[in-house]
Design an enzyme around this catalytic site. Sequence first.
Site, mmCIF file in Angstrom:
data_model
loop_
_atom_site.group_PDB
_atom_site.id
_atom_site.type_symbol
_atom_site.label_atom_id
_atom_site.label_comp_id
_atom_site.label_asym_id
_atom_site.label_seq_id
_atom_site.Cartn_x
_atom_site.Cartn_y
_atom_site.Cartn_z
ATOM 1 N N ASP A 1 -26.387 -41.035 36.450
ATOM 2 C CA ASP A 1 -25.472 -40.069 37.061
ATOM 3 C C ASP A 1 -24.122 -40.675 37.416
ATOM 4 O O ASP A 1 -23.175 -39.937 37.719
ATOM 5 C CB ASP A 1 -26.107 -39.443 38.309
ATOM 6 C CG ASP A 1 -27.227 -38.486 37.957
ATOM 7 O OD1 ASP A 1 -27.067 -37.745 36.963
ATOM 8 O OD2 ASP A 1 -28.258 -38.479 38.654
ATOM 9 N N ASP B 1 -29.895 -34.767 30.195
ATOM 10 C CA ASP B 1 -28.643 -34.741 30.954
ATOM 11 C C ASP B 1 -27.786 -35.979 30.657
ATOM 12 O O ASP B 1 -26.567 -35.945 30.720
ATOM 13 C CB ASP B 1 -28.927 -34.680 32.458
ATOM 14 C CG ASP B 1 -30.201 -33.922 32.816
ATOM 15 O OD1 ASP B 1 -31.108 -33.850 31.970
ATOM 16 O OD2 ASP B 1 -30.297 -33.424 33.936
ATOM 17 N N GLY C 1 -42.908 -36.847 25.457
ATOM 18 C CA GLY C 1 -41.833 -36.016 25.995
ATOM 19 C C GLY C 1 -42.408 -35.145 27.098
ATOM 20 O O GLY C 1 -43.437 -34.497 26.896
ATOM 21 N N TRP D 1 -27.126 -29.024 28.251
ATOM 22 C CA TRP D 1 -26.652 -30.428 28.213
ATOM 23 C C TRP D 1 -26.679 -30.941 26.774
ATOM 24 O O TRP D 1 -25.803 -31.695 26.351
ATOM 25 C CB TRP D 1 -27.521 -31.334 29.086
ATOM 26 C CG TRP D 1 -27.511 -31.163 30.578
ATOM 27 C CD1 TRP D 1 -28.610 -31.228 31.403
ATOM 28 C CD2 TRP D 1 -26.387 -30.984 31.468
ATOM 29 N NE1 TRP D 1 -28.244 -31.086 32.726
ATOM 30 C CE2 TRP D 1 -26.886 -30.939 32.794
ATOM 31 C CE3 TRP D 1 -25.011 -30.848 31.269
ATOM 32 C CZ2 TRP D 1 -26.060 -30.753 33.919
ATOM 33 C CZ3 TRP D 1 -24.190 -30.664 32.384
ATOM 34 C CH2 TRP D 1 -24.708 -30.618 33.674
HETATM 35 N N1 GLY Z 1 -28.632 -33.462 35.943
HETATM 36 C C1 GLY Z 1 -29.561 -32.804 36.769
HETATM 37 C C2 GLY Z 1 -29.667 -31.360 36.471
HETATM 38 O O1 GLY Z 1 -29.161 -30.848 35.491
HETATM 39 O O2 GLY Z 1 -30.286 -30.707 37.277
#
Ligand code: GLY
Length: 400
Positions: free
Chosen positions: A119, A181, A239, A257
């Site tokens: 993140d 993400d 996965g 994403w």
């Molecule tokens: N990156 C965390 C989410 O999309 O919740």
Amino acid sequence: MRKQLSLLLVSISLGWVGCAPDKQADTIHLDRQLEYCDAQIRRTLSEADQDSCLMPRSMEANQTNWNMSNIYDWTSGFWPGILWYDYEATGDEEIKAQAIRYTECLLPLVTPAHGADHDIGFQIFCSFGNAYRITGNEEYKTVILKGAQKLAKLYNPKVGTILSWPGMVKRMGWPHNTIMDNMMNLEILFWAARNGGGQELYDIAVKHAQTTMKYSFREDGGNYHVAVYDTIDGHFIKGVTNQGYGDSSLWARGQAWAIYGYMMVYRETQDKTFLRFAEKVTELYLENLPEDYIPYWDFDAPDMIKQPKDASAAAITASALIELSELEDTPSLASRYLNAATRMLGELSSERYQCRDIKPAFLMHSTGNQPGGYEIDASINYADYYYLQALLKYKKAMGL
Ligand code: GLY
């Protein structure tokens, strides 16, 4: 459920074929939406403690005040990023001062003492990335380069991906985990490679995208939220999901994403393999959208129409598709993507999705973590960030 929705979509999309996006753009009233975002930002600022580095993160459906988070929260870059976009739209020096203040709050994230996860990309690139793009302040560039180095330290060459969540290695028994993400956070690596950070960062980003393409997707283009790998020989173990309905379900934001991530990797590499893949993951998402173009939080959740929506996935996807339409080498796909983005932005800009007087966020009806039981049908800062980003991209794409 997915098939029924896809039939519906075919008839809807046919309806849009003959309608030029610039005509549709009028119905979004871009300047009005940008003014609306600016007004909501000023409401948030007027309620914020001016000495604090707490960031507005989310409001549950029944709340009218922001839940604040500290700078270590994964979403901490979005509020400074929103302020930078607003400054870009308004040129207002007061907003710029706030953007600088909140951005610089995040400086501890690039100190050696902070143990980052993936993140760091969202946190640093949405804040300092926009700050540097807009101001050219060289100190911000140094911060972005440090952020990229921190992210690169999580790369495991045996696997060929970044370890997204070091904290989940023990907690979940996922020796090396890579989440969808994380695709978004390759952008800071590409940027750093182009700005003095070295070729290795580019190579890591490309390898991560290739490995993720190989293991994190099912045949139909749907993705696993979390790919788990072995650390000894690097093989793919399984996965699974963390925030979706099930391990093999299509979690809406995860697919968003993926769409954004592969669009961006194509933009950065010009490798057509990534463009073709962006098209594939986009098609699955578009084919399964409900009538209003805003997905339910998971495309495979049972009793779909009773499920909460996820406006954040729609905002991320709209932003991605505006850009994908410009990158496309197939004209029919370019207009398909721009038309779809127009539908998404139009709906998000309606009274059905905007908070308006009710609360100071831009958007309602996002779902952060349904299995975790929080931020369900909520307002969330990343939905607002990508909505504002999309409005600005759209304006530029329309030459307005
Ligand atoms: N990156 C965390 C989410 O999309 O919740």
